[in-house]
Motif scaffolding. Structure first.
Motif, PDB file in Angstrom:
ATOM      1  N   LYS A 324     -25.046  -8.954  28.885  1.00 44.77           N
ATOM      2  CA  LYS A 324     -24.033  -9.326  29.871  1.00 44.77           C
ATOM      3  C   LYS A 324     -22.613  -9.085  29.369  1.00 44.77           C
ATOM      4  O   LYS A 324     -21.767  -8.522  30.080  1.00 44.77           O
ATOM      5  N   CYS A 325     -22.329  -9.493  28.131  1.00 49.87           N
ATOM      6  CA  CYS A 325     -20.973  -9.325  27.572  1.00 49.87           C
ATOM      7  C   CYS A 325     -20.583  -7.850  27.473  1.00 49.87           C
ATOM      8  O   CYS A 325     -19.431  -7.486  27.730  1.00 49.87           O
ATOM      9  N   LYS A 326     -21.538  -6.994  27.132  1.00 54.59           N
ATOM     10  CA  LYS A 326     -21.266  -5.563  27.027  1.00 54.59           C
ATOM     11  C   LYS A 326     -20.885  -4.986  28.391  1.00 54.59           C
ATOM     12  O   LYS A 326     -19.952  -4.174  28.496  1.00 54.59           O
ATOM     13  N   HIS A 330     -17.138  -3.492  29.548  1.00 52.81           N
ATOM     14  CA  HIS A 330     -16.992  -2.102  29.992  1.00 52.81           C
ATOM     15  C   HIS A 330     -16.127  -2.022  31.244  1.00 52.81           C
ATOM     16  O   HIS A 330     -15.262  -1.142  31.351  1.00 52.81           O
ATOM     17  N   TRP A 331     -16.348  -2.921  32.214  1.00 52.85           N
ATOM     18  CA  TRP A 331     -15.599  -2.852  33.468  1.00 52.85           C
ATOM     19  C   TRP A 331     -14.479  -3.888  33.566  1.00 52.85           C
ATOM     20  O   TRP A 331     -13.794  -3.962  34.578  1.00 52.85           O
ATOM     21  N   GLY A 332     -14.316  -4.698  32.528  1.00 48.65           N
ATOM     22  CA  GLY A 332     -13.207  -5.642  32.503  1.00 48.65           C
ATOM     23  C   GLY A 332     -13.271  -6.684  33.601  1.00 48.65           C
ATOM     24  O   GLY A 332     -12.265  -6.984  34.248  1.00 48.65           O
ATOM     25  N   CYS A 333     -14.465  -7.240  33.838  1.00 50.71           N
ATOM     26  CA  CYS A 333     -14.609  -8.246  34.885  1.00 50.71           C
ATOM     27  C   CYS A 333     -15.640  -9.279  34.465  1.00 50.71           C
ATOM     28  O   CYS A 333     -16.403  -9.067  33.517  1.00 50.71           O
ATOM     29  N   GLU A 357     -19.320  -6.993  41.450  1.00 48.63           N
ATOM     30  CA  GLU A 357     -17.868  -7.161  41.319  1.00 48.63           C
ATOM     31  C   GLU A 357     -17.112  -5.841  41.350  1.00 48.63           C
ATOM     32  O   GLU A 357     -15.941  -5.804  41.725  1.00 48.63           O
ATOM     33  N   VAL A 358     -17.756  -4.755  40.940  1.00 49.64           N
ATOM     34  CA  VAL A 358     -17.133  -3.431  40.984  1.00 49.64           C
ATOM     35  C   VAL A 358     -18.092  -2.471  41.679  1.00 49.64           C
ATOM     36  O   VAL A 358     -18.329  -1.356  41.228  1.00 49.64           O
TER      37      VAL A 358
END
Length: 409
Positions: A324-326, A330-333, A357-358
């Motif tokens: 999840k953190c990775k 990557h997408w800054g969200c 979210e993206v």
């Protein structure tokens, strides 16, 4: 006197193949590709993509042209072609993006060019594909009627399907193209609803067999239980010999046998619903249906497979909590809604998920064997994106069907 031909002005129809003289005249025939056994040429051509074969390879010489147009080659090439996901945003008229798994496991994505002449004026939609053939839908002016084509966009071939109009005040749902392997027939299945004699809305099904007349046959749906008939309004799934329907929260699953043209309703495994609120996502692999069992805002999924109607088997569990953190980095969200299953690039090889979210630009690809993920940036995904399993092929319909359809249009 021999007539000169301007090759540049010749189109594909006027020159199905042409010869190229080898500039190295000193080479012996043993070094020429023409000297290779036909079986070896057959195997070499199988390694090419369908579009490369159609645009280039079959124009090289008469020998290649004949090999490529055999039924055996077309079927073998279909087996060798890599499936992928067509991603189309239904809110725009842009061409869909095709994401596929290439040689060596490399993920390729590129715009899938719809070549129809109608593409310039009308917003066409892919409904479902099988063996490289698809149903393409074109709304008429005012959206009052829809024209449906069976198409192969790789070879730029299409034929119109007769309009269905058995009832007044028909509400049209999804249609799909399926294949009955025993009879070797392609069939268009059309789902609709209409007002019955008691003023109640009735879910209807009609089938058109391509190559066998031009009329639709209405299939009995009255015996479908009330708990399952509403599933016909969902997007259909196609496997070889069957069309299926399933719902997010439904406890049953509906299948149509394309040989017998009979509906059957089967229960979803009870284990799925024990002690948790779940969402069910269904995806076709063409040979089977996979059920993806997920909790809201979750990062783990149970994968069930159904090869025959009613025979469900748990085959895999995917857990991406540790990743999840990775993904967020990557997408800054912050991933508040989890990941949404989108389908398979190749069954049991790469599982595809979208990021809510993206969702306009992001996919997560999970490698089943290595348990690693890849974050893929795209510009094609929208709020109403549809993911459709597809493979490019050289398959086309029987000449009898094409001739009869052309005369009636």
């Amino acid at each position: 006197m021999r007539k000169k031909v301007d090759v540049q002005k010749c189109n594909r129809r006027s020159r199905p193949y042409y010869f190229r003289r080898c500039k190295y005249k000193c080479l012996s025939s043993t070094t020429n590709i023409e000297s290779l056994p036909e079986e070896m040429v057959f195997r070499i051509l199988l390694e090419l993509d369908a579009e490369e074969i159609y645009e280039s390879a079959m124009l090289v010489c008469r020998r290649w042209y004949k090999i490529i147009h055999t039924h055996n080659f077309i079927q073998e090439h279909l087996k060798h072609s890599s499936p992928g996901l067509l991603i189309q945003d239904w809110t725009t008229s842009e061409d869909p993006t095709f994401v596929t798994l290439g040689r060596g496991g490399k993920v390729n994505n590129f715009k899938f060019k719809l070549k129809s002449k109608y593409r310039l004026n009308l917003n066409s939609k892919y409904w479902a594909t099988f063996n490289g053939l698809a149903l393409e839908d074109y709304p008429s002016k005012g959206n009052l009627h829809r024209t449906v084509f069976v198409v192969n966009d790789t070879t730029n071939k299409r034929i119109a399907v007769p309009q269905f109009s058995a009832h007044q005040h028909v509400c049209h749902y999804f249609s799909c193209l399926g294949y009955a392997p025993a009879s070797k027939e392609y069939k268009v299945v059309h789902i609709h609803s209409y007002t019955g004699s008691n003023n109640l809305r009735i879910q209807g099904c009609a089938i058109l067999t391509l190559g066998v007349g031009m009329s639709w046959r209405c299939i009995d749906t009255q015996h479908i239980p009330a708990t399952a008939v509403h599933l016909l309004a969902y997007r259909p799934l196609i496997t070889e010999g069957f069309v299926h329907w399933g719902g997010w929260f439904s406890t049953c699953f509906l299948s149509l046998n394309l040989e017998s043209e009979i509906f059957t309703e089967t229960p979803i495994p009870h284990d799925i619903y024990v002690d948790r609120i779940v969402y069910n996502y269904y995806f076709s692999t063409w040979r089977s249906v996979t059920l993806i069992n997920a909790t809201r805002r979750g990062f783990s999924w149970d994968i069930w497979e159904m090869k025959k109607p009613g025979e469900w088997k748990k085959v895999l569990k995917i857990d991406l909590d540790a990743q999840k953190c990775k993904i967020e980095k990557h997408w800054g969200c912050t991933l508040l809604n989890g990941l949404i299953p989108a389908g398979w690039l190749n069954y049991m090889d790469v599982f595809v998920l979208s990021v809510w979210e993206v969702r306009d630009k992001a996919l997560v690809l999970y490698d089943v064997r290595t348990r690693e993920i890849e974050c893929l940036d795209l510009d094609c995904i929208g709020d109403l994106s549809v993911y459709c399993l597809h493979r490019n092929s050289l398959v086309w319909l029987d000449h009898t069907w094409m001739d009869s359809a052309s005369k009636s249009n």
